[in-house]
Motif scaffolding. Structure first.
Motif, short mmCIF file in Angstrom:
data_model
loop_
_atom_site.label_atom_id
_atom_site.label_comp_id
_atom_site.label_asym_id
_atom_site.label_seq_id
_atom_site.Cartn_x
_atom_site.Cartn_y
_atom_site.Cartn_z
N GLU A 65 0.83 -1.21 0.00
CA GLU A 65 0.00 0.00 0.00
C GLU A 65 0.86 1.25 0.00
O GLU A 65 0.57 2.22 -0.71
CB GLU A 65 -0.93 -0.01 1.21
N HIS A 66 1.94 1.23 0.78
CA HIS A 66 2.85 2.37 0.84
C HIS A 66 3.52 2.58 -0.53
O HIS A 66 3.61 3.71 -1.01
CB HIS A 66 3.90 2.15 1.92
N ILE B 54 3.22 5.85 -3.16
CA ILE B 54 4.37 6.55 -3.70
C ILE B 54 4.27 6.64 -5.23
O ILE B 54 4.51 7.70 -5.82
CB ILE B 54 5.69 5.87 -3.26
N VAL B 55 3.90 5.55 -5.87
CA VAL B 55 3.81 5.50 -7.33
C VAL B 55 2.71 6.44 -7.83
O VAL B 55 2.88 7.15 -8.80
CB VAL B 55 3.57 4.05 -7.82
N THR B 56 1.58 6.43 -7.16
CA THR B 56 0.45 7.27 -7.60
C THR B 56 0.60 8.70 -7.13
O THR B 56 -0.11 9.58 -7.59
CB THR B 56 -0.90 6.71 -7.11
N GLY B 57 1.53 8.96 -6.21
CA GLY B 57 1.78 10.33 -5.74
C GLY B 57 0.78 10.80 -4.72
O GLY B 57 0.59 12.00 -4.53
N LYS B 58 0.10 9.92 -4.06
CA LYS B 58 -0.89 10.33 -3.05
C LYS B 58 -0.33 10.29 -1.68
O LYS B 58 0.29 9.55 -1.14
CB LYS B 58 -2.13 9.43 -3.11
#
Length: 182
Positions: A173-174, A178-182
């Protein structure tokens, strides 16, 4: 509740088929009724926010075990076909009770099984020895220890794997955040 239901069914069937002495039937019925009342009390108590749930669980498991033992002692001791249910108690203790509570329950079961054996004394060099109880209980104690130990080990391994899976899910989830920038 399963134990109360099974005891009620067996008691009714035994009375109908005359498999139990009539003098023992009221005692067995009282034990079954007492176990039913204990279950009601346990349900009521579980709704109250009391401290130390493992100690309460140990207490109620010991109450159930003692009633089970009294029924066995009154009917046919260790030779009762329902004696094998004692392994179910060990399995439940290995899975549900933490640490020392589980070991304490195992010890109580082993000692009570030893005391449940019929008494036969043999004269030895140092006096009389309780032979049948010593030999048979030793074998049963080893079997009970192996059953409890194996189920305890599996239970602890599964808890460890559950913790690892939860940790990996949090990492995933972390990483996704990070990948989606949220």
């Amino acid at each position: 509740w399963i134990s109360v239901g099974v005891q009620t069914l067996c008691l009714s069937l035994s009375a109908y088929l005359n498999l139990v002495l009539p003098q023992i039937l009221p005692v067995l019925a009282a034990l079954t009724l007492g176990l039913g009342l204990a279950n009601l009390l346990a349900i009521f108590e579980s709704r109250q926010p009391l401290p130390n749930p493992p100690a309460r669980l140990l207490f109620w498991m010991l109450v159930d075990w003692c009633v089970f033992l009294m029924v066995l002692a009154l009917v046919s001791d260790i030779h009762n076909p329902f004696f094998s249910l004692s392994y179910l108690y060990l399995a439940l203790a290995a899975v549900l009770l933490p640490g020392w509570s589980s070991i304490l329950f195992l010890g109580v079961v082993i000692v009570s099984v030893y005391l449940l054996h019929p008494v036969q004394y043999v004269r030895g060099a140092e006096g009389y020895i309780r032979l049948s109880g010593v030999i048979a209980s030793g074998v049963q104690a080893m079997i009970m220890l192996l059953i409890w130990g194996f189920i305890r080990w599996v239970s602890l391994r599964l808890a460890h794997f559950r913790t690892q899976i939860q940790h990996l899910q949090r990492r995933q989830e972390h990483s996704q955040r990070i990948v989606t920038g949220k």
